[in-house]
Write a protein that holds these residues in place. Sequence first.
Motif, PDB file in Angstrom:
ATOM      1  N   CYS A  16       0.830  -1.193   0.000  1.00  0.00           N
ATOM      2  CA  CYS A  16       0.000   0.000   0.000  1.00  0.00           C
ATOM      3  C   CYS A  16       0.870   1.250   0.000  1.00  0.00           C
ATOM      4  O   CYS A  16       0.641   2.183  -0.763  1.00  0.00           O
ATOM      5  CB  CYS A  16      -0.929   0.000   1.221  1.00  0.00           C
ATOM      6  SG  CYS A  16      -2.273  -1.155   1.063  1.00  0.00           S
ATOM      7  N   ASN A  17       1.871   1.272   0.861  1.00  0.00           N
ATOM      8  CA  ASN A  17       2.743   2.439   0.919  1.00  0.00           C
ATOM      9  C   ASN A  17       3.455   2.674  -0.392  1.00  0.00           C
ATOM     10  O   ASN A  17       3.762   3.801  -0.751  1.00  0.00           O
ATOM     11  CB  ASN A  17       3.796   2.257   2.031  1.00  0.00           C
ATOM     12  CG  ASN A  17       3.182   2.410   3.401  1.00  0.00           C
ATOM     13  OD1 ASN A  17       1.978   2.621   3.527  1.00  0.00           O
ATOM     14  ND2 ASN A  17       3.999   2.307   4.429  1.00  0.00           N
ATOM     15  N   LEU A  18       3.739   1.595  -1.110  1.00  0.00           N
ATOM     16  CA  LEU A  18       4.454   1.717  -2.373  1.00  0.00           C
ATOM     17  C   LEU A  18       3.656   2.528  -3.382  1.00  0.00           C
ATOM     18  O   LEU A  18       4.207   3.346  -4.119  1.00  0.00           O
ATOM     19  CB  LEU A  18       4.744   0.325  -2.933  1.00  0.00           C
ATOM     20  CG  LEU A  18       5.450   0.287  -4.287  1.00  0.00           C
ATOM     21  CD1 LEU A  18       6.857   0.822  -4.119  1.00  0.00           C
ATOM     22  CD2 LEU A  18       5.477  -1.123  -4.822  1.00  0.00           C
TER      23      LEU A  18
ATOM     24  N   GLY B  73     -11.663   0.389   0.795  1.00  0.00           N
ATOM     25  CA  GLY B  73     -10.648  -0.539   0.307  1.00  0.00           C
ATOM     26  C   GLY B  73      -9.636  -0.886   1.370  1.00  0.00           C
ATOM     27  O   GLY B  73      -9.495  -0.200   2.375  1.00  0.00           O
ATOM     28  N   THR B  74      -8.890  -1.960   1.156  1.00  0.00           N
ATOM     29  CA  THR B  74      -7.956  -2.458   2.174  1.00  0.00           C
ATOM     30  C   THR B  74      -6.849  -1.473   2.443  1.00  0.00           C
ATOM     31  O   THR B  74      -6.430  -1.305   3.586  1.00  0.00           O
ATOM     32  CB  THR B  74      -7.289  -3.779   1.731  1.00  0.00           C
ATOM     33  OG1 THR B  74      -7.508  -3.958   0.351  1.00  0.00           O
ATOM     34  CG2 THR B  74      -7.800  -4.950   2.509  1.00  0.00           C
ATOM     35  N   CYS B  75      -6.316  -0.820   1.408  1.00  0.00           N
ATOM     36  CA  CYS B  75      -5.193   0.080   1.652  1.00  0.00           C
ATOM     37  C   CYS B  75      -5.616   1.258   2.517  1.00  0.00           C
ATOM     38  O   CYS B  75      -4.870   1.711   3.374  1.00  0.00           O
ATOM     39  CB  CYS B  75      -4.607   0.580   0.326  1.00  0.00           C
ATOM     40  SG  CYS B  75      -3.410  -0.597  -0.327  1.00  0.00           S
ATOM     41  N   ASP B  76      -6.852   1.701   2.293  1.00  0.00           N
ATOM     42  CA  ASP B  76      -7.375   2.776   3.127  1.00  0.00           C
ATOM     43  C   ASP B  76      -7.420   2.344   4.590  1.00  0.00           C
ATOM     44  O   ASP B  76      -6.977   3.046   5.488  1.00  0.00           O
ATOM     45  CB  ASP B  76      -8.781   3.131   2.639  1.00  0.00           C
ATOM     46  CG  ASP B  76      -9.001   4.630   2.587  1.00  0.00           C
ATOM     47  OD1 ASP B  76     -10.098   5.065   2.223  1.00  0.00           O
ATOM     48  OD2 ASP B  76      -8.040   5.367   2.933  1.00  0.00           O
ATOM     49  N   GLU B  77      -7.958   1.133   4.812  1.00  0.00           N
ATOM     50  CA  GLU B  77      -8.033   0.583   6.177  1.00  0.00           C
ATOM     51  C   GLU B  77      -6.654   0.527   6.800  1.00  0.00           C
ATOM     52  O   GLU B  77      -6.429   0.982   7.911  1.00  0.00           O
ATOM     53  CB  GLU B  77      -8.535  -0.867   6.121  1.00  0.00           C
ATOM     54  CG  GLU B  77     -10.010  -1.039   6.360  1.00  0.00           C
ATOM     55  CD  GLU B  77     -10.349  -2.508   6.265  1.00  0.00           C
ATOM     56  OE1 GLU B  77     -11.082  -2.874   5.329  1.00  0.00           O
ATOM     57  OE2 GLU B  77      -9.843  -3.279   7.103  1.00  0.00           O
ATOM     58  N   VAL B  78      -5.723  -0.074   6.058  1.00  0.00           N
ATOM     59  CA  VAL B  78      -4.371  -0.283   6.578  1.00  0.00           C
ATOM     60  C   VAL B  78      -3.725   1.046   6.934  1.00  0.00           C
ATOM     61  O   VAL B  78      -3.082   1.193   7.966  1.00  0.00           O
ATOM     62  CB  VAL B  78      -3.521  -1.042   5.525  1.00  0.00           C
ATOM     63  CG1 VAL B  78      -2.063  -0.956   5.864  1.00  0.00           C
ATOM     64  CG2 VAL B  78      -3.967  -2.478   5.433  1.00  0.00           C
TER      65      VAL B  78
ATOM     66  N   ARG C 115      -5.112   2.715  10.094  1.00  0.00           N
ATOM     67  CA  ARG C 115      -4.684   2.124  11.362  1.00  0.00           C
ATOM     68  C   ARG C 115      -3.412   2.779  11.858  1.00  0.00           C
ATOM     69  O   ARG C 115      -3.103   2.749  13.031  1.00  0.00           O
ATOM     70  CB  ARG C 115      -4.447   0.609  11.189  1.00  0.00           C
ATOM     71  CG  ARG C 115      -5.505  -0.230  11.879  1.00  0.00           C
ATOM     72  CD  ARG C 115      -5.270  -1.710  11.694  1.00  0.00           C
ATOM     73  NE  ARG C 115      -5.962  -2.225  10.525  1.00  0.00           N
ATOM     74  CZ  ARG C 115      -5.520  -3.220   9.787  1.00  0.00           C
ATOM     75  NH1 ARG C 115      -4.390  -3.800  10.073  1.00  0.00           N
ATOM     76  NH2 ARG C 115      -6.209  -3.638   8.747  1.00  0.00           N
ATOM     77  N   ARG C 116      -2.668   3.376  10.942  1.00  0.00           N
ATOM     78  CA  ARG C 116      -1.440   4.086  11.344  1.00  0.00           C
ATOM     79  C   ARG C 116      -1.711   5.552  11.584  1.00  0.00           C
ATOM     80  O   ARG C 116      -0.771   6.346  11.638  1.00  0.00           O
ATOM     81  CB  ARG C 116      -0.396   3.987  10.234  1.00  0.00           C
ATOM     82  CG  ARG C 116       0.162   2.642  10.048  1.00  0.00           C
ATOM     83  CD  ARG C 116       1.651   2.581  10.393  1.00  0.00           C
ATOM     84  NE  ARG C 116       2.007   1.193  10.535  1.00  0.00           N
ATOM     85  CZ  ARG C 116       2.221   0.611  11.696  1.00  0.00           C
ATOM     86  NH1 ARG C 116       2.169   1.307  12.797  1.00  0.00           N
ATOM     87  NH2 ARG C 116       2.493  -0.671  11.738  1.00  0.00           N
ATOM     88  N   GLU C 117      -2.974   5.908  11.633  1.00  0.00           N
ATOM     89  CA  GLU C 117      -3.337   7.313  11.808  1.00  0.00           C
ATOM     90  C   GLU C 117      -2.851   8.163  10.654  1.00  0.00           C
ATOM     91  O   GLU C 117      -2.409   9.291  10.840  1.00  0.00           O
ATOM     92  CB  GLU C 117      -2.784   7.864  13.128  1.00  0.00           C
ATOM     93  CG  GLU C 117      -3.593   7.392  14.307  1.00  0.00           C
ATOM     94  CD  GLU C 117      -2.986   7.865  15.600  1.00  0.00           C
ATOM     95  OE1 GLU C 117      -2.343   8.925  15.593  1.00  0.00           O
ATOM     96  OE2 GLU C 117      -3.153   7.167  16.605  1.00  0.00           O
ATOM     97  N   MET C 118      -2.954   7.610   9.458  1.00  0.00           N
ATOM     98  CA  MET C 118      -2.608   8.402   8.279  1.00  0.00           C
ATOM     99  C   MET C 118      -3.720   8.236   7.260  1.00  0.00           C
ATOM    100  O   MET C 118      -4.527   7.321   7.318  1.00  0.00           O
ATOM    101  CB  MET C 118      -1.283   7.926   7.695  1.00  0.00           C
ATOM    102  CG  MET C 118      -0.123   8.245   8.623  1.00  0.00           C
ATOM    103  SD  MET C 118       1.436   8.221   7.779  1.00  0.00           S
ATOM    104  CE  MET C 118       1.764   6.504   7.774  1.00  0.00           C
TER     105      MET C 118
END
Lengths: 318, 317
Positions: free
Chosen positions: A68-70, A90-95, A98-101
């Motif tokens: 996701c970060n990539l 979407g999953t990347c949004d969720e992920v 979770r990091r507060e970003m």
Amino acid sequence: MSVTLSTAHSVVEPSRLAKRSAGFIVILYALISMAPLFWIFATGWKTPPDSISYPPKIVFDPSLEGYCNLFTTRTRQTADYIQALGPPQGTCDEVTRRREMVIAGASNYAPRFVNSLIIAFGSTFLAVTLGVFSAYAFSRFKIPLADDLLFFILSTRMMPPIAVAIPIYLMYRELGLSDTALGMILLYTAVNVSLAVWLLKGFIDEIPKEYEEAAMIDGYTRLHAFFKVVLPQAATGIAATAIFCLIFAWNEFAFAVLLTSGEAQTAPPFIPTIIGEGGMDWPAVGAGTTLFLIPILVFTMLLRKHLLRGITFGAVRK
Amino acid sequence: MSSLDALATRAVKATPPALNKAVRGLSDKTIAWIFIAPTIILLLAINIFPLIWTIYLSFTNYAANRPNRPIMNVGLRWYRDILGSPEVWAAMQATAHFVFWTIFFQTLIGFGLAYLIDRKFKGHAFWTTIILIPMMLSPAVVGNFWKFLYQPQIGLFNYAVSFFTGIEPSSFEMLGSVTLAPWAIVIVDTWMWTPYVMLICLAGLRSIPAYIYEAAEVDRASNWRQFWSITLPMALPFIMLAVLFRGIENFKMFDMVVLLTGGGPGSTTELASITLKRQAFEAYRTGYSSAFAIILFVAVFGLANIYVRTLNRVKQR
């Protein structure tokens, strides 16, 4: 006196023990040699804290954060802001949340990867096309100064890329080819065409002249015979040459980093610039590296038979 | 039908050459030139013309970041500066260290692996393909992720070393230490390119016909003797070819090292190409770096020529 019947085998065949020990050492080397690659592959599936843990984590919980970060750029937001945004898409949004970003947009990785595809395939196509024509001519006709010409073509590869880049940089600046895909394609083609000519000449030398001569006696013109008789037989050689040219252009860094900056930049100069919050974003780098390696790994498998010939400029054949 | 063909062929053969061309299409000579011309034109434009321009620039004070400054001829000043510069000699030394040790280890390990693979154990083709993978990767990307592996605390390399030798992982730093950094780059290059040497040596070993070994067995030559008198001499041209290619490549080495160490710490791993890049694209001393580029090219070309001559002599033995 007793006569012992030895196990029948050629005198030059190594003993079973020799074979087993040889196999053991080679397999050990292969596994050790794969370890760094496994590590970078695994890092692509770690969370950033896991990737920099001490001691390094061999067992970990996989996460999509690297990938996701990539592909995204993110900004750090307060928890309230994130709450106010509504459900994640979407999953990347969720992920990311979770990091507060929060995802702010797409990263430059995909465009760079696409640039790599365009420039690598474009220059390969050109190099192989020019190469097959020239190789045919060198193979079938008496070209004056052929040996010297061929050596000159080879010696163009002896200059350090940086040395070549100095005048090319100036030249491209004048011609407006700086940071363009066309400029990079022309440059890579020029570098690759030497490899292509040497390899293809070797392949075409192996196609008996009799075929096209027979065709010409039957009324084909030389040109016609070239396209209808020689090219199909050279197909494997052309494919092998194409893949070698592709690998060079795909992996190239020096020219890319010196002659491109934004528009035509390929993946190799981009991957080392993927920064996270506290330094390099190693999971994203791992993910980017893995994705970048996949085409090459596929090509290596396809190329097994011709590998030796390709890496020695056709000097060594099995 | 065939008698008509025969007649047609005789007619074609009987026509004088000039007319023949029109009848049979483009002549071979024209085709030869058309086929070669695009390649030669491209190489002239992108290789030869820039080379000549570089030679010209090496005698001037041109600076790429000040293109409108009047260009002055400075004669051989840059050449004298470079040949007398301690910084350049340090870079050449670092390059020589790198080239020597990488060739040394890659040849040793590569030949050893080839020898073992030639024993033809079960599955050797598969494992050979696995071993080949590192050399197909982008040297820049490899330099980048080995930086991660070499991190003292979080990196796999120090951890693995400590696992096998008990040394504290954070007690040594491959990339930060002046003594260890040159070895760090040798290790990565060896990891990448040993398969290359192995492949070439394997071809060499496979080219030795079995009957020579059988004859040696009949003469009761020991394995050791066979190795020194048969295997090594017959594989030598291939080993030398591998050394030539690796030597040329590593002399030009740039991307892997620049991403792994940046030439540091300080300038202990600053290879010739890295110095060249700094002078040309950071200090913009275009004239100076052009001279350096010419010197490097002449060096590689000259050494390669001498080497190839030796190689041809070895092949003829």
